[in-house]
Design a protein around this motif. Sequence first.
Motif, PDB file in Angstrom:
ATOM      1  N   UNK A 120      40.660  48.093  37.295  1.00  0.00           N
ATOM      2  CA  UNK A 120      40.213  48.870  38.442  1.00  0.00           C
ATOM      3  C   UNK A 120      39.391  47.951  39.336  1.00  0.00           C
ATOM      4  N   UNK A 121      39.637  48.029  40.647  1.00  0.00           N
ATOM      5  CA  UNK A 121      38.933  47.190  41.610  1.00  0.00           C
ATOM      6  C   UNK A 121      38.108  48.065  42.544  1.00  0.00           C
ATOM      7  N   UNK A 128      34.088  53.468  31.959  1.00  0.00           N
ATOM      8  CA  UNK A 128      33.756  52.877  30.660  1.00  0.00           C
ATOM      9  C   UNK A 128      34.560  51.593  30.392  1.00  0.00           C
ATOM     10  N   UNK A 129      34.499  50.612  31.292  1.00  0.00           N
ATOM     11  CA  UNK A 129      35.245  49.367  31.063  1.00  0.00           C
ATOM     12  C   UNK A 129      34.655  48.584  29.896  1.00  0.00           C
ATOM     13  N   UNK A 130      35.476  47.736  29.301  1.00  0.00           N
ATOM     14  CA  UNK A 130      34.978  46.879  28.220  1.00  0.00           C
ATOM     15  C   UNK A 130      34.419  45.570  28.751  1.00  0.00           C
ATOM     16  N   UNK A 131      34.635  45.291  30.036  1.00  0.00           N
ATOM     17  CA  UNK A 131      34.092  44.074  30.654  1.00  0.00           C
ATOM     18  C   UNK A 131      34.087  44.275  32.157  1.00  0.00           C
ATOM     19  N   UNK A 132      33.082  43.707  32.827  1.00  0.00           N
ATOM     20  CA  UNK A 132      32.966  43.765  34.285  1.00  0.00           C
ATOM     21  C   UNK A 132      33.016  42.349  34.844  1.00  0.00           C
ATOM     22  N   UNK A 133      33.900  42.138  35.829  1.00  0.00           N
ATOM     23  CA  UNK A 133      33.924  40.901  36.605  1.00  0.00           C
ATOM     24  C   UNK A 133      33.213  41.200  37.915  1.00  0.00           C
ATOM     25  N   UNK A 186      35.136  47.484  45.892  1.00  0.00           N
ATOM     26  CA  UNK A 186      34.720  46.436  46.810  1.00  0.00           C
ATOM     27  C   UNK A 186      33.268  46.477  47.225  1.00  0.00           C
ATOM     28  N   UNK A 187      32.487  47.412  46.663  1.00  0.00           N
ATOM     29  CA  UNK A 187      31.088  47.546  47.055  1.00  0.00           C
ATOM     30  C   UNK A 187      30.181  47.531  45.832  1.00  0.00           C
ATOM     31  N   UNK A 188      29.067  46.840  45.963  1.00  0.00           N
ATOM     32  CA  UNK A 188      28.141  46.756  44.855  1.00  0.00           C
ATOM     33  C   UNK A 188      27.446  48.071  44.556  1.00  0.00           C
ATOM     34  N   UNK A 189      27.179  48.877  45.591  1.00  0.00           N
ATOM     35  CA  UNK A 189      26.464  50.127  45.359  1.00  0.00           C
ATOM     36  C   UNK A 189      27.334  51.198  44.699  1.00  0.00           C
ATOM     37  N   UNK A 190      28.609  50.900  44.477  1.00  0.00           N
ATOM     38  CA  UNK A 190      29.493  51.834  43.770  1.00  0.00           C
ATOM     39  C   UNK A 190      29.719  51.413  42.315  1.00  0.00           C
ATOM     40  N   UNK A 191      29.166  50.273  41.928  1.00  0.00           N
ATOM     41  CA  UNK A 191      29.501  49.694  40.624  1.00  0.00           C
ATOM     42  C   UNK A 191      28.950  50.505  39.464  1.00  0.00           C
ATOM     43  N   UNK A 192      27.691  50.930  39.559  1.00  0.00           N
ATOM     44  CA  UNK A 192      27.071  51.632  38.436  1.00  0.00           C
ATOM     45  C   UNK A 192      27.809  52.940  38.131  1.00  0.00           C
ATOM     46  N   UNK A 193      28.128  53.704  39.180  1.00  0.00           N
ATOM     47  CA  UNK A 193      28.861  54.959  38.982  1.00  0.00           C
ATOM     48  C   UNK A 193      30.253  54.690  38.421  1.00  0.00           C
ATOM     49  N   UNK A 194      30.892  53.593  38.881  1.00  0.00           N
ATOM     50  CA  UNK A 194      32.227  53.260  38.386  1.00  0.00           C
ATOM     51  C   UNK A 194      32.196  52.915  36.905  1.00  0.00           C
ATOM     52  N   UNK A 195      31.167  52.189  36.470  1.00  0.00           N
ATOM     53  CA  UNK A 195      31.040  51.845  35.048  1.00  0.00           C
ATOM     54  C   UNK A 195      30.843  53.105  34.211  1.00  0.00           C
ATOM     55  N   UNK A 196      30.001  54.013  34.681  1.00  0.00           N
ATOM     56  CA  UNK A 196      29.758  55.249  33.947  1.00  0.00           C
ATOM     57  C   UNK A 196      31.009  56.112  33.873  1.00  0.00           C
ATOM     58  N   UNK A 197      31.834  56.074  34.927  1.00  0.00           N
ATOM     59  CA  UNK A 197      33.044  56.895  34.972  1.00  0.00           C
ATOM     60  C   UNK A 197      34.192  56.287  34.180  1.00  0.00           C
ATOM     61  N   UNK A 237      40.358  48.300  29.300  1.00  0.00           N
ATOM     62  CA  UNK A 237      39.976  48.557  30.694  1.00  0.00           C
ATOM     63  C   UNK A 237      38.971  47.524  31.206  1.00  0.00           C
ATOM     64  N   UNK A 238      39.238  47.000  32.389  1.00  0.00           N
ATOM     65  CA  UNK A 238      38.340  46.054  33.047  1.00  0.00           C
ATOM     66  C   UNK A 238      37.979  46.588  34.424  1.00  0.00           C
ATOM     67  N   UNK A 239      36.788  46.272  34.870  1.00  0.00           N
ATOM     68  CA  UNK A 239      36.358  46.607  36.223  1.00  0.00           C
ATOM     69  C   UNK A 239      36.080  45.325  36.985  1.00  0.00           C
ATOM     70  N   UNK A 240      36.689  45.185  38.171  1.00  0.00           N
ATOM     71  CA  UNK A 240      36.437  44.041  39.046  1.00  0.00           C
ATOM     72  C   UNK A 240      35.686  44.541  40.272  1.00  0.00           C
ATOM     73  N   UNK A 241      34.532  43.954  40.540  1.00  0.00           N
ATOM     74  CA  UNK A 241      33.737  44.295  41.718  1.00  0.00           C
ATOM     75  C   UNK A 241      33.792  43.089  42.647  1.00  0.00           C
TER      76      UNK A 241
END
Length: 242
Positions: free
Chosen positions: A40-41, A56-61, A43-54, A14-18
């Motif tokens: 998972x993509x 659990x990506x192995x890497x964030x772009x 588009x907002x920085x203030x949603x990133x922390x909650x998205x990571x916690x939900x 799993x990867x997260x793209x912000x």
Amino acid sequence: MLGTCPPRRPAVIPLLIVEDDTALAELIATYLGRQGYAVTVIGRGDEALAAVQRLRPQLVVLDVMLPGLDGLQVCRQLRATQPSLPILMLTALDDSHDQVLGLEIGADDYVSKPCEPRVLLARIRTLLRRCQLVEAPADDRLTIGQLQLLPGERQVWWRDQLVELSSTEFNLLAILMRHAGEVLSRDQLIQQLRGIEFNGVDRSVDVAISKLRRRFEEHPGEARRIKTVWGKGYLLSRAEWD
């Protein structure tokens, strides 16, 4: 007759793209999805922390310019709560200020925009390889004086205290410890850390060395434990870790 077991499919990573550039985010997500990643993509920085916690990506772009919260602030927050999570930042072309600042606050690598998806894929693969828990056997620990590094657990202990390091700091320290007493050039270190050649201006190794010194040197300006060999590179001393 006993049947044969079907081949095991590799685990989907799993990867997260912000990224708030919708066209670029879709291009990257489609390309990485075809390479077997679960992307998972947002588009907002203030949603990133909650998205990571939900998720659990192995890497964030992570893009630098984002609505809600800029990428540098997001990186700082993520590093405070997820010290070992690999973070790859997207920066403006030739914007050395954002690149250095991103590395200073905890990013593991950066790619300049506009970026080709295949270049981004290569950097992602390199960063994930460096950060996998299976990178070394759990008992393949490295010990120099009171400094101990456990590759399997990705832990570093210094004077019986656990030290939180980013992925890049951990990997760089492991390289230096495995080559303790040897001088390693920037080119050698960048090749091992990022899988690219030193271009003469890349500051990622220097930034990571500076951060390690702040963690392990009583007086970082003296650099007794991680030394600079002028014109040649860096050396981790074996004699200064008691």
